[in-house]
Design a protein around this motif. Sequence first.
Motif, short mmCIF file in Angstrom:
data_model
loop_
_atom_site.label_atom_id
_atom_site.label_comp_id
_atom_site.label_asym_id
_atom_site.label_seq_id
_atom_site.Cartn_x
_atom_site.Cartn_y
_atom_site.Cartn_z
N THR A 3 7.77 -13.79 14.51
CA THR A 3 6.11 -14.27 15.14
C THR A 3 5.61 -14.05 13.20
N GLY A 4 4.36 -15.43 13.59
CA GLY A 4 4.21 -16.02 12.63
C GLY A 4 3.81 -17.26 12.14
N SER A 5 3.32 -17.84 11.38
CA SER A 5 2.42 -19.23 11.27
C SER A 5 3.63 -20.27 11.65
N ARG A 6 3.14 -21.48 11.75
CA ARG A 6 4.60 -22.48 12.69
C ARG A 6 5.02 -23.17 11.27
N GLY A 7 4.20 -23.08 10.16
CA GLY A 7 5.59 -23.62 9.26
C GLY A 7 6.31 -21.99 8.60
N VAL A 8 5.70 -21.14 8.60
CA VAL A 8 7.30 -20.22 8.11
C VAL A 8 8.65 -20.50 10.26
N GLY A 9 7.46 -20.76 10.90
CA GLY A 9 8.67 -20.54 11.64
C GLY A 9 9.11 -22.23 12.33
N ARG A 10 9.42 -23.08 11.51
CA ARG A 10 10.47 -24.21 11.28
C ARG A 10 11.30 -24.01 10.67
N LYS A 11 10.74 -23.36 9.06
CA LYS A 11 11.97 -22.62 8.29
C LYS A 11 13.64 -21.86 9.15
N VAL A 12 12.19 -20.95 9.85
CA VAL A 12 13.29 -20.18 10.97
C VAL A 12 14.26 -20.93 11.78
N LEU A 13 13.17 -22.32 12.21
CA LEU A 13 13.81 -22.53 13.50
C LEU A 13 15.16 -23.24 12.47
N ALA A 14 14.51 -23.86 11.42
CA ALA A 14 15.77 -24.83 10.69
C ALA A 14 17.15 -23.74 10.38
N ALA A 15 16.67 -22.27 10.04
CA ALA A 15 17.71 -21.32 9.98
C ALA A 15 19.08 -20.77 10.65
N ALA A 16 18.29 -21.00 12.18
CA ALA A 16 18.67 -21.05 13.31
C ALA A 16 19.90 -22.25 13.29
N ALA A 17 19.24 -22.99 13.17
CA ALA A 17 19.82 -24.74 13.25
C ALA A 17 21.37 -24.34 12.93
N ASN A 18 20.67 -24.78 11.33
CA ASN A 18 22.50 -24.58 10.85
C ASN A 18 24.09 -23.23 11.41
N GLY A 19 23.34 -21.90 11.41
CA GLY A 19 24.37 -21.23 11.48
C GLY A 19 24.35 -21.22 13.44
N ILE A 20 23.28 -21.58 14.21
CA ILE A 20 23.93 -21.95 15.82
C ILE A 20 23.45 -20.70 16.35
N LYS A 21 22.17 -19.95 15.79
CA LYS A 21 22.38 -19.00 16.10
C LYS A 21 20.73 -18.85 17.19
N ARG A 22 20.94 -17.26 17.99
CA ARG A 22 19.85 -17.77 19.11
C ARG A 22 19.02 -17.50 18.59
N VAL A 23 17.63 -17.80 18.97
CA VAL A 23 15.69 -17.32 18.19
C VAL A 23 15.30 -17.53 18.97
N SER A 24 13.96 -16.80 18.57
CA SER A 24 12.72 -16.32 19.65
C SER A 24 11.97 -16.70 18.54
N LEU A 25 10.58 -17.65 18.39
CA LEU A 25 9.69 -17.83 18.06
C LEU A 25 8.17 -17.93 18.40
N GLU A 26 7.30 -16.96 18.05
CA GLU A 26 6.13 -16.76 18.34
C GLU A 26 4.93 -17.14 17.58
#
Length: 502
Positions: A244-267
């Motif tokens: 949970t946090g800013s959209r900018g950091v959320g993009r980094k989280v999504l990229a990290a999740a994509a790299n490892g094909i991890k499950r992800v939840s973002l608010e």
Amino acid sequence: MVLSIKARRDEAGLSAGELLIDGRWRPAGDGNLWTHHHPATAEEVGTFAIAGVADVDAAVRSARAAFDDGPWPRARAKDRIRVLRRIADGIRGHAEELQTLVALDNGVPVSFGETYAMSVECVADIFEHHAGWVDKIGGETLPGYQGGDHMVFTLREPVGAVAAVIPWNGPLLLAAQKLAPALAAGCTVVLKPSEFATFSVLRLVRIIEEAGLPAGVLNVVTGPGETTGDALINHPLIDKITFTGSRGVGRKVLAAAANGIKRVSLELGGKSPSVVFPDADVYAAATTTMGTVTLGLSGQACVAHTRALVHRDVYDEFLAIVEAMAALVNYGDPFHPETTASPLINERQLDRVLGYIESGRAEGARLIVGGDRLDGELAAGNFVQPTVFADVSNDATIAREEIFGPVLAVIPFTDEDEAIRLANDTSYGLAATVWTADVRRAFRMTKALRAGTVGVNGYQLEPHVAFGGHGQSGLNREGGRSSIEAYTELKTVLIPTSDEMM
């Protein structure tokens, strides 16, 4: 007299915050510390460990081992239920202490803790609600569709080791929204609180630990996002990231999740509209809308209704009420019962909000009230006056971007179709409120608005319902059944019941 929180800090008796790894509290491996300064006074509050890459690796490996080989994912339902209920009881028993630590963390006034969604009682209720889910996490049986005799059924199993990253604005609430369903599902967790709200979370974690959670199930790493957070979200042994946090950091989280094909939840926040029709209770609409922007967190909340779309017939009346309400906001000592609003969390956010106010002026919006930093005895803090802009274009920067401060943009509309178009013309879609006395219009609007939650003639958060957004407000939901689904994997099982081939 210059404002000071030193007496409250000393009374709290804070010690240097440590990391929790595999059931043991310890300093960071390299000894590095973060010093937290209070946003209302700039005084030092305390220090805590900055987890380095090796510390994060140890925490993740602890969570991994606790999931792969430990008792928690395999525990009987009644055992998990008992622990979660003891957590809820422990939180209630330390309510005043926890609320004090939140005020020392982020400057949110203790009077705001009486608001249910931000109260310690709500935090306890979240754990208690999810305790009720533990013995209801199940799949379904299905009839065979083809072939021979066989059974088809599904199981829900915990997703694994979870990285949970939370912001500073609601540290206890947001920790609970992630920890309670993850623990209920049988997951293990590495939690990283914001460096701007750590002490209250560390105390919450100790309460959770005292409830009987096995070592390694919950680990805590503290420090800034650029180092500690990045190491956590990019660790290869993490199965799911929840942020949970800013959209900018959320993009980094999504990229990290994509790299490892991890499950992800973002608010990731919102630019929530409050839509006011001429048949509404305009006073209630104006005070509630302005309250979300100025009281408590001073607009530093994803659900703050920072865009007010107001019908032209009641436009002037609405503006007069929000202007009057701005004068009633009280800043100051977060422990004083008459203080109603917080400072901005740090100087970077202060500069950001003042920059948005300047852009509002430059782009032609009409400043009704506010617009400046507070001085005098509050000069050392990050305080900005409650600010209202009228005649805002929906294309203006202050109408498009999440400001995260006490700034309201008021936009006129003529009819229902225009209101829907304006409300949905945003990259966000988290929350909305519709103000009308016409129940048919209320239903039409709730169906038409692209938002994860729509309130009618009011808005509130509940611990047992889904919360999340459309578009760039995030992915997946927290709360209720949806939160359990977010921390479980669905497994399909096929069992033949005869010798005939499937």
